[in-house]
Design a protein around this motif. Sequence first.
Motif, PDB file in Angstrom:
ATOM      1  N   VAL A   6      20.271 -17.662  17.071  1.00 25.86           N
ATOM      2  CA  VAL A   6      20.684 -16.426  17.736  1.00 25.86           C
ATOM      3  C   VAL A   6      22.161 -16.208  17.416  1.00 25.86           C
ATOM      4  CG1 VAL A   6      20.920 -15.217  19.935  1.00 25.86           C
ATOM      5  CG2 VAL A   6      19.018 -16.787  19.585  1.00 25.86           C
ATOM      6  N   SER A   7      22.423 -15.266  16.524  1.00 26.36           N
ATOM      7  CA  SER A   7      23.808 -14.992  16.144  1.00 26.36           C
ATOM      8  C   SER A   7      24.526 -14.260  17.283  1.00 26.36           C
ATOM      9  CB  SER A   7      23.845 -14.147  14.876  1.00 26.36           C
ATOM     10  OG  SER A   7      23.307 -12.864  15.134  1.00 26.36           O
ATOM     11  N   ASP A   8      25.843 -14.229  17.195  1.00 29.97           N
ATOM     12  CA  ASP A   8      26.629 -13.536  18.220  1.00 29.97           C
ATOM     13  C   ASP A   8      26.320 -12.038  18.240  1.00 29.97           C
ATOM     14  OD1 ASP A   8      27.839 -15.883  19.017  1.00 29.97           O
ATOM     15  OD2 ASP A   8      29.540 -15.626  17.661  1.00 29.97           O
ATOM     16  N   LEU A  10      23.427 -10.568  17.419  1.00 30.12           N
ATOM     17  CA  LEU A  10      22.116 -10.391  18.050  1.00 30.12           C
ATOM     18  C   LEU A  10      22.223 -10.590  19.559  1.00 30.12           C
ATOM     19  CD1 LEU A  10      19.056 -10.004  17.933  1.00 30.12           C
ATOM     20  CD2 LEU A  10      18.863 -12.448  17.441  1.00 30.12           C
ATOM     21  N   TRP A  11      23.009 -11.571  19.978  1.00 31.14           N
ATOM     22  CA  TRP A  11      23.155 -11.837  21.412  1.00 31.14           C
ATOM     23  C   TRP A  11      23.786 -10.647  22.128  1.00 31.14           C
ATOM     24  CZ3 TRP A  11      20.855 -14.365  24.854  1.00 31.14           C
ATOM     25  CH2 TRP A  11      21.415 -14.594  26.088  1.00 31.14           C
ATOM     26  N   ILE A  14      21.110  -8.223  22.887  1.00 28.70           N
ATOM     27  CA  ILE A  14      20.111  -8.689  23.857  1.00 28.70           C
ATOM     28  C   ILE A  14      20.645  -8.705  25.287  1.00 28.70           C
ATOM     29  CG2 ILE A  14      18.758 -10.703  24.541  1.00 28.70           C
ATOM     30  CD1 ILE A  14      18.404 -11.290  21.571  1.00 28.70           C
ATOM     31  N   ARG A  35      20.968 -17.866  26.885  1.00 23.14           N
ATOM     32  CA  ARG A  35      21.019 -17.960  25.421  1.00 23.14           C
ATOM     33  C   ARG A  35      20.303 -19.221  24.931  1.00 23.14           C
ATOM     34  NH1 ARG A  35      26.214 -16.544  21.717  1.00 23.14           N
ATOM     35  NH2 ARG A  35      25.178 -16.730  19.716  1.00 23.14           N
ATOM     36  N   LEU A  38      16.560 -18.628  25.112  1.00 21.21           N
ATOM     37  CA  LEU A  38      16.098 -17.787  24.005  1.00 21.21           C
ATOM     38  C   LEU A  38      16.039 -18.578  22.709  1.00 21.21           C
ATOM     39  CD1 LEU A  38      15.276 -14.998  22.963  1.00 21.21           C
ATOM     40  CD2 LEU A  38      17.709 -14.541  22.585  1.00 21.21           C
ATOM     41  N   VAL A  39      17.027 -19.427  22.465  1.00 23.49           N
ATOM     42  CA  VAL A  39      17.015 -20.262  21.264  1.00 23.49           C
ATOM     43  C   VAL A  39      15.788 -21.176  21.269  1.00 23.49           C
ATOM     44  CG1 VAL A  39      18.206 -22.161  20.098  1.00 23.49           C
ATOM     45  CG2 VAL A  39      19.483 -20.172  20.845  1.00 23.49           C
ATOM     46  N   ILE A  42      12.667 -19.096  20.379  1.00 28.39           N
ATOM     47  CA  ILE A  42      12.653 -18.753  18.948  1.00 28.39           C
ATOM     48  C   ILE A  42      12.323 -19.991  18.120  1.00 28.39           C
ATOM     49  CG2 ILE A  42      14.084 -18.003  17.016  1.00 28.39           C
ATOM     50  CD1 ILE A  42      15.469 -16.099  18.984  1.00 28.39           C
TER      51      ILE A  42
END
Length: 50
Positions: A6-8, A10-11, A14, A35, A38-39, A42
């Motif tokens: 989860v890149s910054d 994308l975060w 979200i 976060r 979510l990681v 994924i």
Amino acid sequence: MSKPLVSDDLWEVIVPLQPRQRPKPKGGRPRCDDRLALVGIILVLRSGIP
């Protein structure tokens, strides 16, 4: 080092979509970091871990 799931960027997209945390009148266990949760989701979806 591996690429983060989860890149910054994308975060930042979200975060506004998440529901607000409501206070728990009876206490209880504190929530884990959104976060990290979510990681984990994924990771399972990408790797196929049951």
